[in-house]
Design a protein around this motif. Structure first.
Motif, PDB file in Angstrom:
ATOM      1  N   THR A  95       1.040  -1.267   0.449  1.00  0.00           N
ATOM      2  CA  THR A  95       0.109   0.149   0.103  1.00  0.00           C
ATOM      3  C   THR A  95       0.798   1.503  -0.395  1.00  0.00           C
ATOM      4  O   THR A  95       0.164   2.167  -0.328  1.00  0.00           O
ATOM      5  N   ASN A  96       2.056   1.420   0.544  1.00  0.00           N
ATOM      6  CA  ASN A  96       3.054   2.489   0.749  1.00  0.00           C
ATOM      7  C   ASN A  96       3.864   2.783  -0.931  1.00  0.00           C
ATOM      8  O   ASN A  96       4.691   2.804  -0.537  1.00  0.00           O
ATOM      9  N   LEU A  97       3.774   1.926  -1.769  1.00  0.00           N
ATOM     10  CA  LEU A  97       4.713   1.397  -3.058  1.00  0.00           C
ATOM     11  C   LEU A  97       6.149   3.214  -2.901  1.00  0.00           C
ATOM     12  O   LEU A  97       6.458   3.320  -3.178  1.00  0.00           O
ATOM     13  N   GLU A  98       5.229   4.527  -3.466  1.00  0.00           N
ATOM     14  CA  GLU A  98       5.116   5.387  -3.689  1.00  0.00           C
ATOM     15  C   GLU A  98       6.072   5.895  -2.494  1.00  0.00           C
ATOM     16  O   GLU A  98       7.761   6.980  -2.434  1.00  0.00           O
ATOM     17  N   ASN A  99       6.255   5.200  -1.137  1.00  0.00           N
ATOM     18  CA  ASN A  99       6.367   5.896   0.473  1.00  0.00           C
ATOM     19  C   ASN A  99       8.000   5.241   0.090  1.00  0.00           C
ATOM     20  O   ASN A  99       9.383   5.240   0.597  1.00  0.00           O
ATOM     21  N   ILE A 100       8.519   4.259  -0.482  1.00  0.00           N
ATOM     22  CA  ILE A 100       9.323   3.588  -0.526  1.00  0.00           C
ATOM     23  C   ILE A 100      10.237   2.889  -1.713  1.00  0.00           C
ATOM     24  O   ILE A 100      11.840   2.856  -2.096  1.00  0.00           O
ATOM     25  N   LEU A 101      10.036   3.414  -2.850  1.00  0.00           N
ATOM     26  CA  LEU A 101      10.841   3.971  -4.228  1.00  0.00           C
ATOM     27  C   LEU A 101      11.656   4.930  -3.822  1.00  0.00           C
ATOM     28  O   LEU A 101      11.786   6.030  -2.940  1.00  0.00           O
ATOM     29  N   SER A 102      13.301   4.522  -3.830  1.00  0.00           N
ATOM     30  CA  SER A 102      13.832   5.247  -4.391  1.00  0.00           C
ATOM     31  C   SER A 102      14.040   5.829  -4.726  1.00  0.00           C
ATOM     32  O   SER A 102      12.987   6.868  -5.934  1.00  0.00           O
ATOM     33  N   ASP A 103      15.233   7.179  -4.858  1.00  0.00           N
ATOM     34  CA  ASP A 103      15.494   8.925  -5.222  1.00  0.00           C
ATOM     35  C   ASP A 103      15.648   8.161  -7.035  1.00  0.00           C
ATOM     36  O   ASP A 103      14.597   9.493  -7.690  1.00  0.00           O
ATOM     37  N   SER A 104      16.431   7.450  -7.318  1.00  0.00           N
ATOM     38  CA  SER A 104      16.090   7.223  -8.581  1.00  0.00           C
ATOM     39  C   SER A 104      14.928   6.555  -9.658  1.00  0.00           C
ATOM     40  O   SER A 104      14.609   7.058 -10.518  1.00  0.00           O
ATOM     41  N   ALA A 105      14.821   6.095  -8.776  1.00  0.00           N
ATOM     42  CA  ALA A 105      13.292   5.780  -9.267  1.00  0.00           C
ATOM     43  C   ALA A 105      12.121   7.146  -9.007  1.00  0.00           C
ATOM     44  O   ALA A 105      11.444   7.159 -10.438  1.00  0.00           O
ATOM     45  N   LYS A 106      12.149   7.675  -8.591  1.00  0.00           N
ATOM     46  CA  LYS A 106      11.176   8.513  -8.547  1.00  0.00           C
ATOM     47  C   LYS A 106      11.512   9.889  -9.763  1.00  0.00           C
ATOM     48  O   LYS A 106      10.523  10.047 -10.192  1.00  0.00           O
ATOM     49  N   ARG A 107      13.124   9.787 -10.011  1.00  0.00           N
ATOM     50  CA  ARG A 107      12.927  10.729 -10.919  1.00  0.00           C
ATOM     51  C   ARG A 107      13.030  10.098 -12.379  1.00  0.00           C
ATOM     52  O   ARG A 107      13.092  10.707 -13.741  1.00  0.00           O
ATOM     53  N   MET A 108      13.054   9.081 -12.534  1.00  0.00           N
ATOM     54  CA  MET A 108      12.897   8.182 -13.812  1.00  0.00           C
ATOM     55  C   MET A 108      11.177   8.609 -14.690  1.00  0.00           C
ATOM     56  O   MET A 108      10.186   8.286 -13.866  1.00  0.00           O
ATOM     57  N   LYS A 109      11.681   8.943 -15.507  1.00  0.00           N
ATOM     58  CA  LYS A 109      10.023   9.371 -16.441  1.00  0.00           C
ATOM     59  C   LYS A 109       9.676   8.276 -17.621  1.00  0.00           C
ATOM     60  O   LYS A 109      10.925   7.328 -18.257  1.00  0.00           O
ATOM     61  N   ARG A 110       8.385   7.449 -17.920  1.00  0.00           N
ATOM     62  CA  ARG A 110       8.311   7.437 -18.989  1.00  0.00           C
ATOM     63  C   ARG A 110       8.565   7.644 -20.693  1.00  0.00           C
ATOM     64  O   ARG A 110       9.059   8.923 -20.745  1.00  0.00           O
ATOM     65  N   ARG A 163       8.498   6.840 -26.101  1.00  0.00           N
ATOM     66  CA  ARG A 163       7.707   5.534 -26.242  1.00  0.00           C
ATOM     67  C   ARG A 163       5.893   5.447 -26.129  1.00  0.00           C
ATOM     68  O   ARG A 163       5.647   4.748 -26.247  1.00  0.00           O
ATOM     69  N   GLU A 164       6.104   6.730 -25.377  1.00  0.00           N
ATOM     70  CA  GLU A 164       4.343   6.918 -25.003  1.00  0.00           C
ATOM     71  C   GLU A 164       3.964   7.295 -26.277  1.00  0.00           C
ATOM     72  O   GLU A 164       2.624   7.064 -26.192  1.00  0.00           O
ATOM     73  N   LEU A 165       3.955   7.804 -27.053  1.00  0.00           N
ATOM     74  CA  LEU A 165       3.375   8.835 -28.697  1.00  0.00           C
ATOM     75  C   LEU A 165       3.452   7.662 -28.977  1.00  0.00           C
ATOM     76  O   LEU A 165       2.628   7.487 -29.848  1.00  0.00           O
ATOM     77  N   LEU A 166       4.499   6.617 -29.397  1.00  0.00           N
ATOM     78  CA  LEU A 166       4.070   5.384 -30.055  1.00  0.00           C
ATOM     79  C   LEU A 166       3.089   4.519 -29.842  1.00  0.00           C
ATOM     80  O   LEU A 166       2.731   3.195 -30.954  1.00  0.00           O
ATOM     81  N   LYS A 167       2.458   5.029 -29.098  1.00  0.00           N
ATOM     82  CA  LYS A 167       1.600   3.809 -28.506  1.00  0.00           C
ATOM     83  C   LYS A 167       0.225   4.839 -28.829  1.00  0.00           C
ATOM     84  O   LYS A 167      -0.623   4.157 -29.462  1.00  0.00           O
ATOM     85  N   LEU A 168      -0.099   5.707 -29.174  1.00  0.00           N
ATOM     86  CA  LEU A 168      -1.368   6.932 -29.578  1.00  0.00           C
ATOM     87  C   LEU A 168      -1.007   6.584 -31.510  1.00  0.00           C
ATOM     88  O   LEU A 168      -2.016   6.759 -31.694  1.00  0.00           O
ATOM     89  N   LEU A 204      19.084  12.389 -21.868  1.00  0.00           N
ATOM     90  CA  LEU A 204      19.303  12.898 -21.024  1.00  0.00           C
ATOM     91  C   LEU A 204      18.014  12.474 -20.313  1.00  0.00           C
ATOM     92  O   LEU A 204      18.740  12.450 -19.104  1.00  0.00           O
ATOM     93  N   GLY A 205      17.529  11.055 -20.521  1.00  0.00           N
ATOM     94  CA  GLY A 205      17.406  10.347 -19.598  1.00  0.00           C
ATOM     95  C   GLY A 205      17.657   9.574 -18.392  1.00  0.00           C
ATOM     96  O   GLY A 205      17.422   9.492 -17.337  1.00  0.00           O
ATOM     97  N   ALA A 206      18.987   9.050 -19.442  1.00  0.00           N
ATOM     98  CA  ALA A 206      19.574   8.116 -18.489  1.00  0.00           C
ATOM     99  C   ALA A 206      20.189   8.645 -17.338  1.00  0.00           C
ATOM    100  O   ALA A 206      20.892   8.822 -16.053  1.00  0.00           O
ATOM    101  N   PHE A 207      21.133  10.048 -17.907  1.00  0.00           N
ATOM    102  CA  PHE A 207      21.226  10.945 -16.917  1.00  0.00           C
ATOM    103  C   PHE A 207      20.664  11.386 -15.799  1.00  0.00           C
ATOM    104  O   PHE A 207      21.688  10.949 -14.508  1.00  0.00           O
ATOM    105  N   SER A 208      19.708  11.889 -16.070  1.00  0.00           N
ATOM    106  CA  SER A 208      18.732  12.654 -15.144  1.00  0.00           C
ATOM    107  C   SER A 208      18.374  10.920 -14.112  1.00  0.00           C
ATOM    108  O   SER A 208      17.819  11.683 -12.627  1.00  0.00           O
ATOM    109  N   SER A 209      18.449  10.016 -14.363  1.00  0.00           N
ATOM    110  CA  SER A 209      18.041   9.470 -13.647  1.00  0.00           C
ATOM    111  C   SER A 209      18.945   8.718 -12.442  1.00  0.00           C
ATOM    112  O   SER A 209      18.747   8.434 -11.268  1.00  0.00           O
TER     113      SER A 209
END
Length: 408
Positions: A3-18, A22-27, A133-138
């Motif tokens: 129930t507390n997934l967001e609270n236990i995520l690492s800082d790196s995981a929180k910085r990750m973005k889709r 890839r999201e546009l390709l779904k459209l 950009l995504g790799a370095f920002s993570s």
């Protein structure tokens, strides 16, 4: 489910973005949509029959080793072949300077892992490859964008930015560049600009990461020397891949660097995936050894050259005044610029309704600029679809222009 997934995520995981792409390709999965969005090689370039035969040969001749773990550094034959290819292109390297990776994207991720602490800065282009950009920002890296001119990253702005950061004792860890047929802009950096950036990097004692996935896809013009060759002092780390020049499904890439830096990549890779697939490495090595790679590459270059020309001709025919675009000498992409008062996000909504797609240029700008730009891929769709797609895109732009005029 916890129930507390967001609270236990690492800082790196929180910085990750889709991935925006890839999201546009779904459209764009609807069959009626013509997509210029992905950075996809044309499936017609995949040597399926030859790879069937070579896969059988590898299993027949060396099956046990092909299906076993391999050394972290990579298959010895593949490393040897790759090293010899780069030596022919002017690089003074040995096999000790090259490690095989699971795609060059892994190289970007490992570079972030090795060099960046949270809050560290890195230099990139405006625009620059979204995956980098995504790799370095993570890893908490903070991008500092440098604007482009027609030659790529502006060395005067780079110098001024580094001088300012030096005064604050806050120099970046590295400069990230894509010198050949840059993604997304399609620009090739001439030798004089490469030398300027190398000189600045040496002055401020900063590494350069040279991302080189498209270099061998040159259609015209004069090949420029690689930054690794121009430097020859260990200041440059070069990343390469088979994804755009062979088959992306193999996920084979490599890093070339000074031995001390290579050692860091080996250690980082060992804690990531231990080794790249032995089977696909051995298939790739045999394919290269038989001379089939260069033969197929010539066909890829001819096909993409023709597709680029078809797209440029369609742009000239259909695009309204006020729209401009780059004319790459190779690679997979060109960059399109709308008038300054137009937003590509508004255009995207219209374009999707007209069944054509692209990638927003703002996604490649770390500072949120580039809202009037878009990246267009010309390698994937066939020539007929390209012409139809460009016509749809041009009509979408004209519609947006008309809407802008009505709103004034």
């Amino acid at each position: 489910m916890i129930t507390n997934l967001e609270n236990i995520l690492s800082d790196s995981a929180k910085r990750m973005k889709r991935s925006v792409i890839r999201e546009l390709l779904k459209l764009t999965q609807k069959p009626e949509i013509i997509s210029f969005a992905g950075g996809l090689p044309a499936p017609s370039t995949f040597p399926i029959d030859e790879l069937k035969q070579i896969s059988s040969e590898v299993l027949e001749e060396d099956g046990n080793a092909a299906l076993q773990y391999s050394a972290t550094e990579g298959d010895s034959k593949l490393r040897s072949i790759l090293t010899q290819r780069y030596q022919k292109h002017g690089l003074t390297i040995s096999e000790d300077n090259l490690v095989v990776l699971t795609s060059s994207q892994q190289g970007l991720d490992l570079a972030g892992k090795i060099f960046l602490n949270s809050g560290d800065k890195f230099i990139c282009g405006l625009p620059s490859y979204l995956g980098g950009l995504g790799a370095f920002s993570s890893y908490g890296g903070i991008p500092i964008g440098i604007k482009f001119d027609k030659y790529g990253m502006r060395s005067d702005l780079l110098e001024a930015t580094l001088a300012e950061l030096l005064e604050k004792d806050d120099l970046p860890k590295f400069i990230y560049v894509i010198p050949d047929f840059q993604n997304p802009a399609g620009i090739t950096m001439p030798e004089f600009r490469r030398l300027e950036i190398i000189a600045i990097a040496k002055k401020y004692n900063i590494l350069i990461i040279e991302d080189s996935p498209y270099r061998e896809l040159r259609f015209e013009g004069i090949p420029q020397k690689m930054m690794y060759e121009l430097d020859a002092s260990g200041q440059v780390i070069t990343l390469g891949t088979f994804s755009k020049i062979f088959v992306p499904g193999f996920r084979i890439g490599w890093v070339i660097a000074d031995e001390a830096i290579i050692d860091q990549f080996v250690k980082a890779k060992q804690s990531t995936d231990l080794c790249t697939s032995s089977f696909v490495q051995k298939i790739a090595a045999k394919y290269l050894e038989k001379g089939l790679f260069d033969k197929n590459l010539k066909g890829i270059i001819q096909q993409y050259h023709r597709k680029r020309d078809v797209m440029l001709e369609a742009f000239e025919k259909h695009m309204p005044k006020g729209v401009s675009w780059t004319k790459p000498e190779g690679g997979l992409f060109l960059f399109l610029n709308l008038p300054e008062n137009m937003d590509a996000e508004d255009l995207f909504k219209i374009a999707i309704q007209k069944n054509v797609a692209f990638v927003l240029g703002s996604a490649f700008h770390c500072d949120g600029s580039g809202k009037n730009t878009m990246r267009i891929n010309f390698s994937f769709v066939d020539e007929k679809e390209c012409r139809i797609g460009v016509e749809r895109l041009a009509e979408s732009i004209k519609t947006l222009m008309s809407n802008k005029c009505l709103s004034l």
